[in-house]
Structures are given as structure tokens and as C-alpha cells.
Write an enzyme that holds these catalytic residues in place. Sequence first.
Site, PDB file in Angstrom:
ATOM      1  N   GLY A   1      -8.006   4.939   1.062  1.00 40.02           N
ATOM      2  CA  GLY A   1      -9.036   4.191   1.785  1.00 40.02           C
ATOM      3  C   GLY A   1     -10.199   5.069   2.238  1.00 40.02           C
ATOM      4  O   GLY A   1     -10.778   5.831   1.456  1.00 40.02           O
TER       5      GLY A   1
ATOM      6  N   ARG B   1      -2.037   5.322  12.783  1.00 41.05           N
ATOM      7  CA  ARG B   1      -0.770   4.750  12.296  1.00 41.05           C
ATOM      8  C   ARG B   1       0.414   5.509  12.889  1.00 41.05           C
ATOM      9  O   ARG B   1       1.428   4.911  13.267  1.00 41.05           O
ATOM     10  CB  ARG B   1      -0.756   4.802  10.759  1.00 41.05           C
ATOM     11  CG  ARG B   1       0.463   4.154  10.104  1.00 41.05           C
ATOM     12  CD  ARG B   1       0.216   3.863   8.632  1.00 41.05           C
ATOM     13  NE  ARG B   1      -0.912   2.988   8.455  1.00 41.05           N
ATOM     14  CZ  ARG B   1      -2.121   3.401   8.057  1.00 41.05           C
ATOM     15  NH1 ARG B   1      -2.345   4.656   7.750  1.00 41.05           N
ATOM     16  NH2 ARG B   1      -3.106   2.536   7.972  1.00 41.05           N
TER      17      ARG B   1
ATOM     18  N   GLU C   1      -3.170 -13.723   4.703  1.00 39.53           N
ATOM     19  CA  GLU C   1      -3.900 -12.871   5.654  1.00 39.53           C
ATOM     20  C   GLU C   1      -4.825 -13.736   6.488  1.00 39.53           C
ATOM     21  O   GLU C   1      -5.700 -14.415   5.958  1.00 39.53           O
ATOM     22  CB  GLU C   1      -4.728 -11.824   4.896  1.00 39.53           C
ATOM     23  CG  GLU C   1      -3.908 -10.686   4.343  1.00 39.53           C
ATOM     24  CD  GLU C   1      -4.032  -9.396   5.150  1.00 39.53           C
ATOM     25  OE1 GLU C   1      -5.050  -9.219   5.823  1.00 39.53           O
ATOM     26  OE2 GLU C   1      -3.089  -8.588   5.096  1.00 39.53           O
TER      27      GLU C   1
ATOM     28  N   ASN D   1       0.845  -1.190   0.000  1.00 42.21           N
ATOM     29  CA  ASN D   1       0.000   0.000   0.000  1.00 42.21           C
ATOM     30  C   ASN D   1       0.891   1.256   0.000  1.00 42.21           C
ATOM     31  O   ASN D   1       1.552   1.565   0.982  1.00 42.21           O
ATOM     32  CB  ASN D   1      -0.894  -0.053   1.253  1.00 42.21           C
ATOM     33  CG  ASN D   1      -1.831   1.133   1.358  1.00 42.21           C
ATOM     34  OD1 ASN D   1      -1.497   2.239   0.972  1.00 42.21           O
ATOM     35  ND2 ASN D   1      -3.007   0.885   1.903  1.00 42.21           N
TER      36      ASN D   1
ATOM     37  N   ASP E   1      -1.348  -3.405  10.377  1.00 39.76           N
ATOM     38  CA  ASP E   1      -2.710  -3.650   9.908  1.00 39.76           C
ATOM     39  C   ASP E   1      -3.625  -2.661  10.611  1.00 39.76           C
ATOM     40  O   ASP E   1      -3.413  -2.335  11.778  1.00 39.76           O
ATOM     41  CB  ASP E   1      -3.133  -5.086  10.231  1.00 39.76           C
ATOM     42  CG  ASP E   1      -4.240  -5.537   9.298  1.00 39.76           C
ATOM     43  OD1 ASP E   1      -3.998  -5.607   8.085  1.00 39.76           O
ATOM     44  OD2 ASP E   1      -5.353  -5.810   9.787  1.00 39.76           O
TER      45      ASP E   1
ATOM     46  N   LYS F   1       0.236   3.838   2.838  1.00 41.87           N
ATOM     47  CA  LYS F   1       0.817   3.469   4.143  1.00 41.87           C
ATOM     48  C   LYS F   1       2.317   3.700   4.149  1.00 41.87           C
ATOM     49  O   LYS F   1       2.887   4.151   5.138  1.00 41.87           O
ATOM     50  CB  LYS F   1       0.583   1.978   4.405  1.00 41.87           C
ATOM     51  CG  LYS F   1      -0.772   1.646   4.892  1.00 41.87           C
ATOM     52  CD  LYS F   1      -0.775   0.191   5.310  1.00 41.87           C
ATOM     53  CE  LYS F   1      -2.126  -0.209   5.820  1.00 41.87           C
ATOM     54  NZ  LYS F   1      -2.115  -1.541   6.413  1.00 41.87           N
TER      55      LYS F   1
ATOM     56  N   LYS G   1      -1.949  14.622   9.125  1.00 43.53           N
ATOM     57  CA  LYS G   1      -2.457  13.267   9.387  1.00 43.53           C
ATOM     58  C   LYS G   1      -1.380  12.447  10.101  1.00 43.53           C
ATOM     59  O   LYS G   1      -1.660  11.689  11.021  1.00 43.53           O
ATOM     60  CB  LYS G   1      -2.894  12.575   8.076  1.00 43.53           C
ATOM     61  CG  LYS G   1      -3.460  11.185   8.348  1.00 43.53           C
ATOM     62  CD  LYS G   1      -3.800  10.380   7.107  1.00 43.53           C
ATOM     63  CE  LYS G   1      -4.241   8.969   7.513  1.00 43.53           C
ATOM     64  NZ  LYS G   1      -4.298   8.005   6.422  1.00 43.53           N
TER      65      LYS G   1
HETATM   66  P1  IMP Z   1      -5.115  -2.950   5.989  1.00 40.76           P
HETATM   67  O1  IMP Z   1      -5.782  -4.281   6.192  1.00 40.76           O
HETATM   68  O2  IMP Z   1      -4.268  -2.537   7.128  1.00 40.76           O
HETATM   69  O3  IMP Z   1      -4.438  -2.829   4.675  1.00 40.76           O
HETATM   70  O4  IMP Z   1      -6.232  -1.828   5.971  1.00 40.76           O
HETATM   71  C1  IMP Z   1      -7.573  -2.125   5.906  1.00 40.76           C
HETATM   72  C2  IMP Z   1      -8.347  -1.061   5.196  1.00 40.76           C
HETATM   73  O5  IMP Z   1      -8.651  -0.043   6.133  1.00 40.76           O
HETATM   74  C3  IMP Z   1      -7.641  -0.385   4.033  1.00 40.76           C
HETATM   75  O6  IMP Z   1      -7.932  -1.004   2.833  1.00 40.76           O
HETATM   76  C4  IMP Z   1      -8.244   0.990   4.056  1.00 40.76           C
HETATM   77  O7  IMP Z   1      -9.403   0.993   3.285  1.00 40.76           O
HETATM   78  C5  IMP Z   1      -8.614   1.180   5.502  1.00 40.76           C
HETATM   79  N1  IMP Z   1      -7.596   1.988   6.179  1.00 40.76           N
HETATM   80  C6  IMP Z   1      -6.575   1.578   6.954  1.00 40.76           C
HETATM   81  N2  IMP Z   1      -5.850   2.627   7.369  1.00 40.76           N
HETATM   82  C7  IMP Z   1      -6.428   3.701   6.835  1.00 40.76           C
HETATM   83  C8  IMP Z   1      -6.123   5.089   6.881  1.00 40.76           C
HETATM   84  O8  IMP Z   1      -5.155   5.557   7.498  1.00 40.76           O
HETATM   85  N3  IMP Z   1      -6.955   5.879   6.203  1.00 40.76           N
HETATM   86  C9  IMP Z   1      -8.022   5.418   5.504  1.00 40.76           C
HETATM   87  N4  IMP Z   1      -8.345   4.152   5.406  1.00 40.76           N
HETATM   88  C10 IMP Z   1      -7.542   3.301   6.080  1.00 40.76           C
END
Ligand code: IMP
Length: 197
Positions: free
Chosen positions: A143, A171, A38, A11, A67, A14, A165
Site C-alpha cells: 500500500g 496495526r 464493505e 491482503n 481495517d 496484513k 514496522k
Molecule cells: P484496508 O481497507 O484496511 O484494506 O486498507 C485500506 C488501504 O490503506 C490499503 O489498500 C492500503 O493501501 C492502505 N493501508 C492500510 N494499512 C496500510 C499499511 O500498514 N501500510 C500501507 N498502506 C496501508
Amino acid sequence: MERRVYFVTTNEGKLREARIVLGKYGFRVEAVNARKLELQSESLEEVVSFAAAQLVGKVAEPFVVEDAGLFIQSLGGFPGPYSSYVYRTLGVKGVLKLLEGVEDRRAKFVSVSALCFQGETRTFKGEIEGTISFEARGSAGFGFDPIFIPDGYDLTFAEMALQLKCEISHRARSLSALANHLLRVRDFSSNFKPGYV
Ligand code: IMP
């Protein structure tokens, strides 16, 4: 001594944030695009610990797996650990539709970062409380950023400068705790060698 950290992700959003946050502690972040299974679990700690365990010995250390999820109060914490699936299927519009006519818009973002270093895996959690907006606003970030308004601000994450942010986000909090820990153990560690693969 160079402070290098390997960040496992595909990502770009991230990665950009990890570079800003960990950069403040003097770490250079190298992206690692490693395949991992996963785990489906209600616990973000379990998801990252499972992913990290698969990568020990395959990825240079110290490495980080992170995550995150969006937990919406009126939906019982949904989508939570299933956020990436819900983002891909319902998307931002679908989540806004689920909340049509719902007054309680409280939500939080949670991030768990796992650090693997010298035979030890530790997890660090960061959270930020806020509300879900009534429409998508802003084009920065990724996201669910366009619909999340952190408490104390009128802007969604997607309307904010990335630097801001990265000062307040879930995060930023989990990675800052991780960085503080790593600085402590690394400085006391006599056999630290950055990256062994
Ligand atoms: P992941 O499983 O950690 O990749 O994140 C899960 C989902 O949560 C991502 O696909 C994003 O849609 C959402 N997400 C996680 N972190 C953020 C963020 O900081 N901003 C916006 N959406 C986030």
C-alpha cells in the site's frame, strides 16, 4: 491450550504483519478468506463492526477483522476510510501529485481491529503519526508504505525491516490491544473452545 486466532483478510501484507504481532502473544494466526460486504462510512469502527457482524456464526472464533486508512492532514484527512479505493485508483504516485507544492506533509495511519468472541464484538484502535515523503522509497510492505515516514525515523515503512514496522505501526498497536484483551477474557473463560467451525 492452543492459542489460535482467525484473521479475515485477502491482503497478504496484513496477514504477515498479524502473524508477527499476534505471534508475540503466543497466538497462531489462521487466515480466513471470507466474502464480506464493505460498508462505505467515514468511521473505521463502523466499517469493521459491520463486516464482523456479517461473519458471526460463519467464521471460527475468536476471529479478527481489521481495517486501516491513511489520513493526510492538509487534505482534511483524505483518503482516510477510502484508502483502498484511492490506492487502487490514484495510487502512491497520485497521492504524491496531490501534495505537490504542499509544505504540510503531516499524516497518520489508523487501524481498527474488531474481535468477535463468545457473542461479543469489541474494537481496538491503533494510530501512528508521521509525514508523507517527497518521493516513493523502499520496496517492503504494501500500500502506502513507500511514502509514509513515521515520526522519529528517517525511513519510510517500505524501507524498514518488517519486524520494526511491526513494533511501531498502527496495526501493531490495535492488534496488541486486542491480544491483551483476548488473553484476559480467554483465561477467565471456562467454556473456551478454539475454533468451532
Ligand atoms: P484496508 O481497507 O484496511 O484494506 O486498507 C485500506 C488501504 O490503506 C490499503 O489498500 C492500503 O493501501 C492502505 N493501508 C492500510 N494499512 C496500510 C499499511 O500498514 N501500510 C500501507 N498502506 C496501508
